[in-house]
Design an enzyme around this catalytic site. Structure first.
Site, PDB file in Angstrom:
ATOM      1  N   HIS A 293      -1.127   1.424  16.254  1.00 57.24           N
ATOM      2  CA  HIS A 293      -1.361   0.204  17.046  1.00 57.24           C
ATOM      3  C   HIS A 293      -0.314   0.081  18.148  1.00 57.24           C
ATOM      4  O   HIS A 293       0.423  -0.913  18.242  1.00 57.24           O
ATOM      5  CB  HIS A 293      -1.347  -1.035  16.146  1.00 57.24           C
ATOM      6  CG  HIS A 293      -2.410  -1.036  15.084  1.00 57.24           C
ATOM      7  ND1 HIS A 293      -3.753  -1.172  15.389  1.00 57.24           N
ATOM      8  CD2 HIS A 293      -2.342  -0.898  13.732  1.00 57.24           C
ATOM      9  CE1 HIS A 293      -4.460  -1.139  14.266  1.00 57.24           C
ATOM     10  NE2 HIS A 293      -3.631  -0.964  13.257  1.00 57.24           N
TER      11      HIS A 293
ATOM     12  N   ARG B 254       0.830  -1.196   0.000  1.00 62.78           N
ATOM     13  CA  ARG B 254       0.000   0.000   0.000  1.00 62.78           C
ATOM     14  C   ARG B 254       0.873   1.259   0.000  1.00 62.78           C
ATOM     15  O   ARG B 254       2.063   1.208   0.294  1.00 62.78           O
ATOM     16  CB  ARG B 254      -0.918   0.010   1.224  1.00 62.78           C
ATOM     17  CG  ARG B 254      -2.035  -0.990   1.183  1.00 62.78           C
ATOM     18  CD  ARG B 254      -2.802  -1.060   2.500  1.00 62.78           C
ATOM     19  NE  ARG B 254      -2.021  -1.690   3.567  1.00 62.78           N
ATOM     20  CZ  ARG B 254      -2.470  -1.890   4.800  1.00 62.78           C
ATOM     21  NH1 ARG B 254      -3.687  -1.469   5.137  1.00 62.78           N
ATOM     22  NH2 ARG B 254      -1.716  -2.483   5.709  1.00 62.78           N
TER      23      ARG B 254
ATOM     24  N   GLU C 284      -6.102   4.513  13.657  1.00 62.64           N
ATOM     25  CA  GLU C 284      -7.021   3.548  14.270  1.00 62.64           C
ATOM     26  C   GLU C 284      -7.724   4.074  15.509  1.00 62.64           C
ATOM     27  O   GLU C 284      -8.670   3.441  15.999  1.00 62.64           O
ATOM     28  CB  GLU C 284      -6.275   2.248  14.614  1.00 62.64           C
ATOM     29  CG  GLU C 284      -5.360   2.315  15.829  1.00 62.64           C
ATOM     30  CD  GLU C 284      -4.016   2.986  15.557  1.00 62.64           C
ATOM     31  OE1 GLU C 284      -3.216   3.102  16.501  1.00 62.64           O
ATOM     32  OE2 GLU C 284      -3.771   3.406  14.406  1.00 62.64           O
TER      33      GLU C 284
ATOM     34  N   TYR D  84      -1.265   4.418  10.722  1.00 58.07           N
ATOM     35  CA  TYR D  84      -1.671   3.410  11.690  1.00 58.07           C
ATOM     36  C   TYR D  84      -0.522   3.210  12.668  1.00 58.07           C
ATOM     37  O   TYR D  84       0.638   3.080  12.256  1.00 58.07           O
ATOM     38  CB  TYR D  84      -1.982   2.069  11.009  1.00 58.07           C
ATOM     39  CG  TYR D  84      -3.288   2.027  10.273  1.00 58.07           C
ATOM     40  CD1 TYR D  84      -4.495   2.228  10.944  1.00 58.07           C
ATOM     41  CD2 TYR D  84      -3.336   1.771   8.905  1.00 58.07           C
ATOM     42  CE1 TYR D  84      -5.704   2.183  10.271  1.00 58.07           C
ATOM     43  CE2 TYR D  84      -4.545   1.721   8.220  1.00 58.07           C
ATOM     44  CZ  TYR D  84      -5.722   1.928   8.915  1.00 58.07           C
ATOM     45  OH  TYR D  84      -6.919   1.878   8.240  1.00 58.07           O
TER      46      TYR D  84
ATOM     47  N   LYS E  11       1.552   1.953   7.518  1.00 57.50           N
ATOM     48  CA  LYS E  11       1.835   1.129   8.686  1.00 57.50           C
ATOM     49  C   LYS E  11       2.765   1.848   9.661  1.00 57.50           C
ATOM     50  O   LYS E  11       3.425   2.818   9.328  1.00 57.50           O
ATOM     51  CB  LYS E  11       2.471  -0.203   8.262  1.00 57.50           C
ATOM     52  CG  LYS E  11       1.516  -1.119   7.531  1.00 57.50           C
ATOM     53  CD  LYS E  11       0.281  -1.460   8.348  1.00 57.50           C
ATOM     54  CE  LYS E  11       0.575  -2.339   9.532  1.00 57.50           C
ATOM     55  NZ  LYS E  11      -0.648  -2.641  10.337  1.00 57.50           N
TER      56      LYS E  11
ATOM     57  N   VAL F 240     -15.090  -6.112  11.087  1.00 58.71           N
ATOM     58  CA  VAL F 240     -14.379  -7.296  10.593  1.00 58.71           C
ATOM     59  C   VAL F 240     -15.308  -8.503  10.579  1.00 58.71           C
ATOM     60  O   VAL F 240     -15.423  -9.220   9.573  1.00 58.71           O
ATOM     61  CB  VAL F 240     -13.135  -7.587  11.457  1.00 58.71           C
ATOM     62  CG1 VAL F 240     -12.546  -8.963  11.098  1.00 58.71           C
ATOM     63  CG2 VAL F 240     -12.079  -6.517  11.273  1.00 58.71           C
TER      64      VAL F 240
ATOM     65  N   ASN G 111      -0.535  -7.221   8.432  1.00 56.69           N
ATOM     66  CA  ASN G 111      -0.915  -6.259   7.393  1.00 56.69           C
ATOM     67  C   ASN G 111      -1.614  -6.976   6.242  1.00 56.69           C
ATOM     68  O   ASN G 111      -1.224  -6.891   5.085  1.00 56.69           O
ATOM     69  CB  ASN G 111       0.296  -5.465   6.889  1.00 56.69           C
ATOM     70  CG  ASN G 111       1.373  -6.342   6.251  1.00 56.69           C
ATOM     71  OD1 ASN G 111       1.591  -7.475   6.668  1.00 56.69           O
ATOM     72  ND2 ASN G 111       2.052  -5.824   5.248  1.00 56.69           N
TER      73      ASN G 111
END
Length: 380
Positions: free
Chosen positions: A96, A15, A118, A94, A75, A179, A301
């Site tokens: 996390h 990506r 996120e 992102y 990421k 999800v 990912n």
């Protein structure tokens, strides 16, 4: 504002954080955009497409990071990128952070202002920048799991949809959010039997309505979870607590009761995973391992494998927020947009997301207050 877009370096992460249309939007608003050469190649977007829209193409990541006032990524940064961190830099990606103590420390020590896609959250609790990738990952989870159930891939040799005269496969989904809903949609479409477990009775009612009673909904507790896991051909972990480490709901004892050749796909792995036997993150190159006879898939990912679809879906929702930050500056943008303010994870050496602070043992600080204090100090 000067915006930088480096190429992603995570294993098989194809990506890219901006499309040529995103460059055009930022340039029309008066901002400069620097993008690393070939950053969009994995998503089928060439350097000329970017330069035609006004981006400046730079050869190396170091050049992009050093020139930028705001870095936009997909990421979380990897250790080899920590050296690019510096005070005053805005990082929009992102993150996390709950399971990432090393990255959090690097952000805190460097003074970077880190905004996590996120944890940007609307008043209704939805996560607009996580939704499209959750949709992708949920749909992929069934697609991937169906392949892994094939005998040559280590599975038990079950076709999820079955055939006339043979029972279909059993898909068990733990978590009925974005999800889980998307996983259920694909699993039902393939003809599988589908069970969804969730703690929220209202969500289970909604799923029953959405799918017209074609799936089984079960309130999640240890007893019913154990029963469902035992009979699963494909178990999908789809649990999310915004910003926090995922709870380990499926225990090792539960996994031991699964039939040999069953498959687990844990979409929650980038938040630490919700399956106790998921004890490592895997990659697209080596996506699985076997434990207690069960095939485990733990790629953090997943959407990177369908990069073009994922890039287009992600940038549709990220670029409007990037524009707000670039147009107003991070402090004013956060003051005016409460959802964006919730995305502040680290500001001026302080952890500004309560769930991350609790997970990693930091003292929580209010992000807007920290930004305001920084503005006051600069004005003195």
């Amino acid at each position: 504002m000067i915006i930088g877009v480096p190429a992603e370096i995570k294993n098989n992460e194809n990506r890219v954080a901006i499309t040529p249309a995103g460059v055009e939007a930022l340039r029309k608003a008066g901002h400069e955009v620097y993008i690393q050469a070939s950053a969009g190649a994995g998503s089928g977007m060439g350097d000329k497409e970017y330069s035609d829209k006004g981006a400046v193409i730079l050869d190396t990541a170091a050049e992009v990071w050093s020139k930028a006032e705001m870095i936009i990524k997909v990421k979380e940064p990897l250790p080899e990128e920590y050296g690019y961190f510096r005070k005053g830099l805005i990082l929009f990606t992102y993150l996390h952070l709950a399971p990432e103590a090393e990255l959090t420390k690097a952000l805190v020590d460097s003074g970077v202002t880190a905004v996590g896609y996120e944890t940007i959250q609307l008043e209704d609790g939805s996560l607009p920048l996580l939704i499209p990738m959750s949709e992708v990952a949920g749909r992929m989870a069934v697609q991937i799991g169906a392949g892994l159930l094939e005998k040559p891939h280590g599975g038990k040799g079950v076709l999820l949809g079955g055939v006339p005269g043979v029972q279909p496969g059993e898909v068990v989904i733990v978590g009925g959010g974005i999800v889980g809903t998307n996983a259920a949609k694909i699993a039902l479409g393939m003809g599988a039997r589908v069970t969804v477990l969730d703690l929220n009775a209202g969500r289970l009612r909604a799923l029953d309505d959405i799918f017209g009673g074609r799936l089984v909904t079960v309130m999640s507790d240890s007893y019913h979870l154990e029963q469902a896991v035992r009979r699963a051909d494909l178990l999908i972990g789809a649990v999310l607590i915004p910003g926090a480490r995922a709870p380990k709901l499926v225990t090792e004892d539960m996994v031991k009761q699964m039939e040999e050749g069953s498959v687990i796909v844990d979409v929650a792995i980038d938040q630490g995973g919700s399956i106790e036997t998921i004890d490592r993150i895997t990659t697209h190159e080596n996506p699985t391992y076997v434990k207690h006879g069960v095939v485990h898939y733990a790629v953090a990912n997943m959407p990177g494998a369908v990069a073009r679809t994922s890039t287009l879906a992600l940038t549709n929702v990220t670029i409007p927020y990037a524009l707000q930050i670039a147009n107003l500056g991070i402090r004013e943008a956060a003051v005016k947009n409460a959802a964006l303010a919730r995305g502040l994870n680290v500001v001026a050496g302080q952890v500004t997301n309560a769930a991350v602070a609790k997970s990693l043992g930091y003292e929580y600080a209010d992000g807007i207050q920290v930004l305001a204090a920084g503005e006051e100090n600069r004005s003195i």
